[in-house]
Design a protein around this motif. Structure first.
Motif, PDB file in Angstrom:
ATOM      1  N   VAL A 227      39.776  42.739  45.449  1.00  0.00           N
ATOM      2  CA  VAL A 227      38.815  41.623  44.726  1.00  0.00           C
ATOM      3  C   VAL A 227      40.005  40.841  43.756  1.00  0.00           C
ATOM      4  O   VAL A 227      40.052  39.666  43.781  1.00  0.00           O
ATOM      5  CB  VAL A 227      37.694  42.081  44.067  1.00  0.00           C
ATOM      6  N   GLN A 228      40.681  41.659  43.048  1.00  0.00           N
ATOM      7  CA  GLN A 228      41.695  40.915  42.000  1.00  0.00           C
ATOM      8  C   GLN A 228      42.828  40.246  42.855  1.00  0.00           C
ATOM      9  O   GLN A 228      43.204  39.263  42.549  1.00  0.00           O
ATOM     10  CB  GLN A 228      42.135  42.184  41.254  1.00  0.00           C
ATOM     11  N   GLU A 229      43.250  40.832  43.983  1.00  0.00           N
ATOM     12  CA  GLU A 229      44.243  40.102  44.933  1.00  0.00           C
ATOM     13  C   GLU A 229      43.610  38.970  45.294  1.00  0.00           C
ATOM     14  O   GLU A 229      44.306  37.819  45.314  1.00  0.00           O
ATOM     15  CB  GLU A 229      44.772  41.112  45.857  1.00  0.00           C
ATOM     16  N   ALA A 230      42.434  39.048  45.697  1.00  0.00           N
ATOM     17  CA  ALA A 230      41.922  37.771  46.148  1.00  0.00           C
ATOM     18  C   ALA A 230      41.659  36.520  45.301  1.00  0.00           C
ATOM     19  O   ALA A 230      41.911  35.409  45.576  1.00  0.00           O
ATOM     20  CB  ALA A 230      40.355  37.845  46.910  1.00  0.00           C
ATOM     21  N   HIS A 231      41.234  37.087  44.086  1.00  0.00           N
ATOM     22  CA  HIS A 231      41.270  36.076  42.817  1.00  0.00           C
ATOM     23  C   HIS A 231      42.677  35.479  42.470  1.00  0.00           C
ATOM     24  O   HIS A 231      42.877  34.336  42.218  1.00  0.00           O
ATOM     25  CB  HIS A 231      40.748  36.957  41.664  1.00  0.00           C
ATOM     26  N   ALA A 232      43.545  36.234  42.598  1.00  0.00           N
ATOM     27  CA  ALA A 232      45.082  35.791  42.303  1.00  0.00           C
ATOM     28  C   ALA A 232      45.446  34.809  43.454  1.00  0.00           C
ATOM     29  O   ALA A 232      46.018  33.619  42.966  1.00  0.00           O
ATOM     30  CB  ALA A 232      45.909  36.974  42.185  1.00  0.00           C
ATOM     31  N   ARG A 233      45.359  35.231  44.716  1.00  0.00           N
ATOM     32  CA  ARG A 233      45.816  34.231  45.815  1.00  0.00           C
ATOM     33  C   ARG A 233      44.732  32.905  45.582  1.00  0.00           C
ATOM     34  O   ARG A 233      45.444  31.827  45.953  1.00  0.00           O
ATOM     35  CB  ARG A 233      45.424  35.054  46.865  1.00  0.00           C
ATOM     36  N   ARG A 234      43.545  33.102  45.471  1.00  0.00           N
ATOM     37  CA  ARG A 234      42.870  31.883  44.948  1.00  0.00           C
ATOM     38  C   ARG A 234      43.200  30.937  44.123  1.00  0.00           C
ATOM     39  O   ARG A 234      43.367  29.628  44.279  1.00  0.00           O
ATOM     40  CB  ARG A 234      41.318  32.314  44.971  1.00  0.00           C
ATOM     41  N   GLY A 235      43.612  31.541  43.096  1.00  0.00           N
ATOM     42  CA  GLY A 235      44.134  30.725  42.078  1.00  0.00           C
ATOM     43  C   GLY A 235      45.548  30.024  42.432  1.00  0.00           C
ATOM     44  O   GLY A 235      45.671  28.953  42.109  1.00  0.00           O
ATOM     45  N   GLU A 236      46.332  30.882  42.960  1.00  0.00           N
ATOM     46  CA  GLU A 236      47.575  30.387  43.309  1.00  0.00           C
ATOM     47  C   GLU A 236      47.505  29.235  44.512  1.00  0.00           C
ATOM     48  O   GLU A 236      48.108  28.049  44.513  1.00  0.00           O
ATOM     49  CB  GLU A 236      48.426  31.384  44.033  1.00  0.00           C
ATOM     50  N   ARG A 237      46.650  29.167  45.323  1.00  0.00           N
ATOM     51  CA  ARG A 237      46.470  28.125  46.375  1.00  0.00           C
ATOM     52  C   ARG A 237      45.723  26.914  45.890  1.00  0.00           C
ATOM     53  O   ARG A 237      46.058  25.855  46.218  1.00  0.00           O
ATOM     54  CB  ARG A 237      45.485  28.803  47.549  1.00  0.00           C
ATOM     55  N   LEU A 238      44.768  27.291  44.833  1.00  0.00           N
ATOM     56  CA  LEU A 238      44.229  26.186  43.996  1.00  0.00           C
ATOM     57  C   LEU A 238      45.074  25.360  43.321  1.00  0.00           C
ATOM     58  O   LEU A 238      45.074  23.967  43.423  1.00  0.00           O
ATOM     59  CB  LEU A 238      43.047  26.496  43.225  1.00  0.00           C
ATOM     60  N   ARG A 239      46.179  25.870  42.797  1.00  0.00           N
ATOM     61  CA  ARG A 239      47.313  25.409  42.213  1.00  0.00           C
ATOM     62  C   ARG A 239      48.176  24.516  43.065  1.00  0.00           C
ATOM     63  O   ARG A 239      48.483  23.265  42.707  1.00  0.00           O
ATOM     64  CB  ARG A 239      48.161  26.024  41.316  1.00  0.00           C
TER      65      ARG A 239
END
Length: 407
Positions: free
Chosen positions: A262-274
């Protein structure tokens, strides 16, 4: 070329040994959690079962300790995070000399052994209770209260270090600009500093909770007659282990893996949003992919899969397999008993025949009359002599041979 191949093989072998050393015990514990053997082992394999999870949840002492650890951990987080943040902010506003002195003072609890902290917590708050006239039913003699205070005394230092590392990247000119524009110190803290510290707050809360949950050296003294999860687990291991502890390890590993994903999904989501904000990625342009990649969706899918596996495992009945294993053990015991009896019979046949008993005599002594004075042969009397000396005339001058005449 050969050197490169040899180096690659060495690196591969080293990596395999490293991961085997790292994950080997975890794999073994996972396997033993599903073996019906009463002792945690991989071989010989008996039956696949999930009964040890039921044994784990049926342990009232362990479950009560788990709830106590959860409540203590949450309370420690609620106290240590504000204290650590206050210490970090105080250090950031002091001069170099005062900062060094205060930093050394606040960091000292981390360097003190947990045993010393536990004993000193009991002694200090016991003295406070006697000073205010509090009885044994007061919070000063409550294990949960003492454990909370003892853990906060050093976990707050952990959280302070996390906030210090985050504040080192903060530009104080942002706060000064907000104050110049008419914001109050409270507004500047809530609008500027607190959003900047959100990652540090989450990290400090997580680390503080884990440090409280797994602590043993301090808790074993401050909990008094109560139990936490670690103290109950240690007492269970001391008295004897069973595969229910392996089942506990499986649950902890599953929770850790779900949290990491879940933490990895959250980090990747933030990177893709940026990237999407700068026009570098259109991954979230599709609603389906945006929904699937959301951390909440990942958590629901993983938790649902784990619940499905648990439900399927609870339906498995290993009673027939256990009966077969028990019957095989009984047959093996009977076979070993027959083999032992056969060996004893062969040894008896190969043993020499016992000696014939001696004829009974008139002597009732168990030693055969060996010490009967009448059975001893009389000694021959000495020859009569005219010399009454007890030395047999050895010193009689007449019995000495004449010496050679002197010149």
């Amino acid at each position: 070329m050969n050197r490169a191949v040899g180096g690659g093989l060495f690196s591969l072998g080293y990596a395999l040994l490293f991961f085997l050393f790292l994950f080997g015990p975890l794999i073994i514990m996972v396997i033993t959690a599903f073996n019906s053997s009463s002792f945690p082992r991989v071989v010989p394999w008996e039956c696949f079962t999930t009964d040890w999870f039921g044994v784990l949840f049926a342990n009232q002492r362990l479950m009560s300790g788990l709830w106590a650890s959860l409540w203590i951990g949450l309370a420690v987080v609620a106290l240590s995070v504000p204290l650590g943040l206050a210490g970090a902010l105080a250090l950031s506003d002091l001069g170099p000399r005062a900062r060094a002195v205060l930093y050394g003072t606040l960091i000292t609890p981390i360097l003190i052994p947990g045993v010393v902290i536990g004993i000193s917590t009991i002694v200090f708050w016991g003295a406070v209770a006697r000073g205010v006239g509090a009885g044994y039913d007061s919070p000063f003699f409550n294990g949960i209260f003492l454990t909370l205070l003892g853990q906060v005394s050093f976990i707050a230092s952990y959280t302070m270090l996390i906030f210090i590392s985050r504040l080192q990247r903060f530009d104080p000119l942002l706060t000064e600009a907000a104050l110049d524009l008419g914001a109050t110190p409270g507004q500047a803290f809530r609008k500027i500093l607190l959003p900047f510290l959100k990652p540090a707050i989450g990290s400090a809360a997580f680390i503080g909770f884990l440090a409280s949950f797994e602590n043993y050296n301090t808790t074993v003294f401050t909990i008094l007659s109560g139990n936490t999860f670690t103290t109950a687990l240690a007492s269970k291991v001391r008295l004897g282990t069973d595969p229910s502890l392996s089942a506990l390890a499986v649950i902890i590993i599953a929770i850790t893996l779900i949290g990491a994903m879940v933490q990895e999904a959250h980090a990747r989501r933030g990177e893709r949003l940026r990237r999407a904000g700068t026009g570098g990625s259109d991954f979230y342009g599709n609603g389906a992919t945006r929904l699937i990649a959301h951390p909440a969706t990942v958590f629901v899918l993983l938790a649902g899969f784990a619940a499905f596996l648990a439900w399927q495992g609870s339906r498995h009945d290993a009673s027939a397999c256990r009966a077969n294993v028990l019957r095989e053990k009984q047959e093996n015991q009977e076979r070993l008993l027959r083999e032992q009896q056969e060996r004893m019979r062969r040894l008896q046949q190969q043993a020499p025949a016992p000696a014939a008993p001696q004829a009974p005599g008139n002597n009732p002594s168990p030693f055969g009359g060996a010490f009967n004075p009448n059975t001893l042969a009389p000694a021959a009397p000495p020859a009569p002599s005219n010399n009454p000396s007890p030395f047999g005339g050895a010193f009689n001058p007449n019995s000495l041979a004449p010496g050679a005449p002197s010149r």
